[in-house]
Design a protein around this motif. Sequence first.
Motif, PDB file in Angstrom:
ATOM      1  N   PHE A  65      50.651  30.034  42.462  1.00 37.83           N
ATOM      2  CA  PHE A  65      50.526  30.477  41.072  1.00 37.83           C
ATOM      3  C   PHE A  65      49.126  30.194  40.534  1.00 37.83           C
ATOM      4  CE2 PHE A  65      50.875  29.492  36.518  1.00 37.83           C
ATOM      5  CZ  PHE A  65      51.321  30.716  36.054  1.00 37.83           C
ATOM      6  N   ASN A  66      48.598  28.999  40.822  1.00 35.57           N
ATOM      7  CA  ASN A  66      47.239  28.652  40.370  1.00 35.57           C
ATOM      8  C   ASN A  66      46.193  29.579  40.976  1.00 35.57           C
ATOM      9  OD1 ASN A  66      48.212  26.572  38.789  1.00 35.57           O
ATOM     10  ND2 ASN A  66      47.819  24.994  40.322  1.00 35.57           N
ATOM     11  N   LEU A  67      46.367  29.912  42.244  1.00 36.96           N
ATOM     12  CA  LEU A  67      45.417  30.828  42.886  1.00 36.96           C
ATOM     13  C   LEU A  67      45.497  32.222  42.264  1.00 36.96           C
ATOM     14  CD1 LEU A  67      45.774  29.794  46.633  1.00 36.96           C
ATOM     15  CD2 LEU A  67      43.807  29.417  45.146  1.00 36.96           C
ATOM     16  N   MET A  68      46.719  32.654  41.934  1.00 37.94           N
ATOM     17  CA  MET A  68      46.871  33.960  41.287  1.00 37.94           C
ATOM     18  C   MET A  68      46.217  33.973  39.907  1.00 37.94           C
ATOM     19  SD  MET A  68      48.495  36.256  43.073  1.00 37.94           S
ATOM     20  CE  MET A  68      49.455  37.333  42.059  1.00 37.94           C
ATOM     21  N   LYS A 101      43.658  32.145  39.003  1.00 39.78           N
ATOM     22  CA  LYS A 101      42.205  32.118  39.206  1.00 39.78           C
ATOM     23  C   LYS A 101      41.659  33.498  39.548  1.00 39.78           C
ATOM     24  CE  LYS A 101      41.731  27.380  40.898  1.00 39.78           C
ATOM     25  NZ  LYS A 101      41.339  26.582  42.070  1.00 39.78           N
ATOM     26  N   MET A 102      42.492  34.365  40.084  1.00 42.48           N
ATOM     27  CA  MET A 102      42.026  35.691  40.482  1.00 42.48           C
ATOM     28  C   MET A 102      41.733  36.592  39.287  1.00 42.48           C
ATOM     29  SD  MET A 102      44.300  36.533  43.825  1.00 42.48           S
ATOM     30  CE  MET A 102      43.658  38.171  43.997  1.00 42.48           C
ATOM     31  N   LEU A 103      42.243  36.264  38.113  1.00 38.68           N
ATOM     32  CA  LEU A 103      42.008  37.121  36.944  1.00 38.68           C
ATOM     33  C   LEU A 103      40.525  37.178  36.595  1.00 38.68           C
ATOM     34  CD1 LEU A 103      45.014  36.235  34.656  1.00 38.68           C
ATOM     35  CD2 LEU A 103      44.639  38.312  35.990  1.00 38.68           C
ATOM     36  N   GLN A 104      39.914  36.038  36.385  1.00 37.23           N
ATOM     37  CA  GLN A 104      38.473  35.966  36.137  1.00 37.23           C
ATOM     38  C   GLN A 104      37.922  34.761  36.888  1.00 37.23           C
ATOM     39  OE1 GLN A 104      37.640  35.953  31.922  1.00 37.23           O
ATOM     40  NE2 GLN A 104      37.477  38.171  31.903  1.00 37.23           N
ATOM     41  N   PRO A 105      37.706  34.906  38.192  1.00 39.54           N
ATOM     42  CA  PRO A 105      37.294  33.747  38.992  1.00 39.54           C
ATOM     43  C   PRO A 105      35.907  33.218  38.631  1.00 39.54           C
ATOM     44  CG  PRO A 105      37.224  35.728  40.317  1.00 39.54           C
ATOM     45  CD  PRO A 105      37.853  36.100  39.013  1.00 39.54           C
ATOM     46  N   CYS A 106      35.055  34.037  38.066  1.00 37.54           N
ATOM     47  CA  CYS A 106      33.688  33.615  37.731  1.00 37.54           C
ATOM     48  C   CYS A 106      33.441  33.654  36.228  1.00 37.54           C
ATOM     49  CB  CYS A 106      32.673  34.501  38.443  1.00 37.54           C
ATOM     50  SG  CYS A 106      32.812  34.434  40.226  1.00 37.54           S
ATOM     51  N   TRP A 114      27.368  39.270  39.522  1.00 36.16           N
ATOM     52  CA  TRP A 114      28.661  38.834  39.029  1.00 36.16           C
ATOM     53  C   TRP A 114      29.790  39.592  39.728  1.00 36.16           C
ATOM     54  CZ3 TRP A 114      32.690  41.221  36.420  1.00 36.16           C
ATOM     55  CH2 TRP A 114      33.662  40.359  35.909  1.00 36.16           C
ATOM     56  N   GLU A 115      29.658  40.918  39.885  1.00 32.92           N
ATOM     57  CA  GLU A 115      30.690  41.708  40.569  1.00 32.92           C
ATOM     58  C   GLU A 115      30.849  41.277  42.021  1.00 32.92           C
ATOM     59  OE1 GLU A 115      30.397  45.989  38.241  1.00 32.92           O
ATOM     60  OE2 GLU A 115      29.055  45.574  39.923  1.00 32.92           O
ATOM     61  N   TRP A 116      29.724  41.004  42.678  1.00 34.00           N
ATOM     62  CA  TRP A 116      29.765  40.578  44.077  1.00 34.00           C
ATOM     63  C   TRP A 116      30.490  39.240  44.197  1.00 34.00           C
ATOM     64  CZ3 TRP A 116      29.105  42.653  48.649  1.00 34.00           C
ATOM     65  CH2 TRP A 116      28.926  41.818  49.752  1.00 34.00           C
ATOM     66  N   LEU A 117      30.182  38.296  43.303  1.00 32.76           N
ATOM     67  CA  LEU A 117      30.832  36.988  43.351  1.00 32.76           C
ATOM     68  C   LEU A 117      32.324  37.086  43.038  1.00 32.76           C
ATOM     69  CD1 LEU A 117      28.123  34.723  41.708  1.00 32.76           C
ATOM     70  CD2 LEU A 117      28.862  34.726  44.081  1.00 32.76           C
ATOM     71  N   VAL A 118      32.696  37.937  42.096  1.00 34.38           N
ATOM     72  CA  VAL A 118      34.112  38.118  41.776  1.00 34.38           C
ATOM     73  C   VAL A 118      34.858  38.643  43.004  1.00 34.38           C
ATOM     74  CG1 VAL A 118      35.708  39.567  40.457  1.00 34.38           C
ATOM     75  CG2 VAL A 118      33.862  38.377  39.293  1.00 34.38           C
ATOM     76  N   ASN A 119      34.283  39.621  43.698  1.00 31.34           N
ATOM     77  CA  ASN A 119      34.923  40.145  44.913  1.00 31.34           C
ATOM     78  C   ASN A 119      35.053  39.060  45.979  1.00 31.34           C
ATOM     79  OD1 ASN A 119      35.331  42.764  43.989  1.00 31.34           O
ATOM     80  ND2 ASN A 119      33.297  43.414  44.614  1.00 31.34           N
ATOM     81  N   GLN A 120      34.015  38.241  46.138  1.00 31.43           N
ATOM     82  CA  GLN A 120      34.055  37.164  47.135  1.00 31.43           C
ATOM     83  C   GLN A 120      35.150  36.158  46.801  1.00 31.43           C
ATOM     84  OE1 GLN A 120      32.182  36.726  50.003  1.00 31.43           O
ATOM     85  NE2 GLN A 120      31.560  38.821  49.628  1.00 31.43           N
ATOM     86  N   HIS A 121      35.222  35.743  45.535  1.00 34.59           N
ATOM     87  CA  HIS A 121      36.229  34.765  45.140  1.00 34.59           C
ATOM     88  C   HIS A 121      37.644  35.330  45.297  1.00 34.59           C
ATOM     89  CE1 HIS A 121      32.869  32.543  43.361  1.00 34.59           C
ATOM     90  NE2 HIS A 121      33.679  31.501  43.343  1.00 34.59           N
ATOM     91  N   ARG A 122      37.844  36.566  44.879  1.00 34.18           N
ATOM     92  CA  ARG A 122      39.183  37.163  44.995  1.00 34.18           C
ATOM     93  C   ARG A 122      39.594  37.319  46.455  1.00 34.18           C
ATOM     94  NH1 ARG A 122      38.660  41.574  40.138  1.00 34.18           N
ATOM     95  NH2 ARG A 122      39.096  40.094  38.461  1.00 34.18           N
ATOM     96  N   ASP A 123      38.674  37.713  47.303  1.00 33.56           N
ATOM     97  CA  ASP A 123      38.984  37.812  48.734  1.00 33.56           C
ATOM     98  C   ASP A 123      39.352  36.448  49.304  1.00 33.56           C
ATOM     99  OD1 ASP A 123      38.522  40.503  48.713  1.00 33.56           O
ATOM    100  OD2 ASP A 123      36.535  40.394  49.632  1.00 33.56           O
ATOM    101  N   SER A 124      38.630  35.417  48.872  1.00 31.02           N
ATOM    102  CA  SER A 124      38.922  34.068  49.354  1.00 31.02           C
ATOM    103  C   SER A 124      40.305  33.622  48.907  1.00 31.02           C
ATOM    104  CB  SER A 124      37.879  33.074  48.846  1.00 31.02           C
ATOM    105  OG  SER A 124      36.615  33.392  49.345  1.00 31.02           O
ATOM    106  N   TYR A 125      40.639  33.831  47.637  1.00 41.28           N
ATOM    107  CA  TYR A 125      41.943  33.417  47.129  1.00 41.28           C
ATOM    108  C   TYR A 125      43.068  34.173  47.829  1.00 41.28           C
ATOM    109  CZ  TYR A 125      39.387  31.085  43.358  1.00 41.28           C
ATOM    110  OH  TYR A 125      38.547  30.282  42.645  1.00 41.28           O
ATOM    111  N   CYS A 126      42.873  35.458  48.088  1.00 40.39           N
ATOM    112  CA  CYS A 126      43.883  36.229  48.818  1.00 40.39           C
ATOM    113  C   CYS A 126      44.061  35.697  50.235  1.00 40.39           C
ATOM    114  CB  CYS A 126      43.499  37.703  48.871  1.00 40.39           C
ATOM    115  SG  CYS A 126      43.755  38.560  47.329  1.00 40.39           S
TER     116      CYS A 126
END
Length: 127
Positions: free
Chosen positions: A107-110, A112-117, A70-82
């Motif tokens: 704004f939508n991408l920001m 999604k970064m709170l809890q992307p998974c 879960w932590e790995w996926l959250v980092n991947q999603h946040r990096d993608s959104y950034c």
Amino acid sequence: MTATRSATYVSCVVDAECPQKSKSDLYLHFICEPPGLISARMTDRYNIHSQLEHLQSKYIGTGHADTSKWEWLVNQHRDSYCSYMGHFDLLNYFAVAENESKARVRFNLMEKMLQPCGPPADKPDDA
């Protein structure tokens, strides 16, 4: 009198050390190397490992041995959104595709970064 190396050892070196070189190039390179160079490669491997540990302690997104899926996926999603927000043309593409303004897409991408998974999974008790 010249010393020759066995073909099995050379093939091990090709697979483990230099996968981009051909066997013939590596065989010639291996014969010309001084004997102490092989042990230097082992210290290089240790240095690479210690550098990796340093990066993992310094930067959150690189993970570590105890990183959960879960932590790995959250980092991947946040990096993608950034990355999406940082590349102007990609943000324009998303805005046109979604028929939204660029500010709304950002704004939508920001958000999604709170809890992307989704929320984190419950950790099992080690009692």
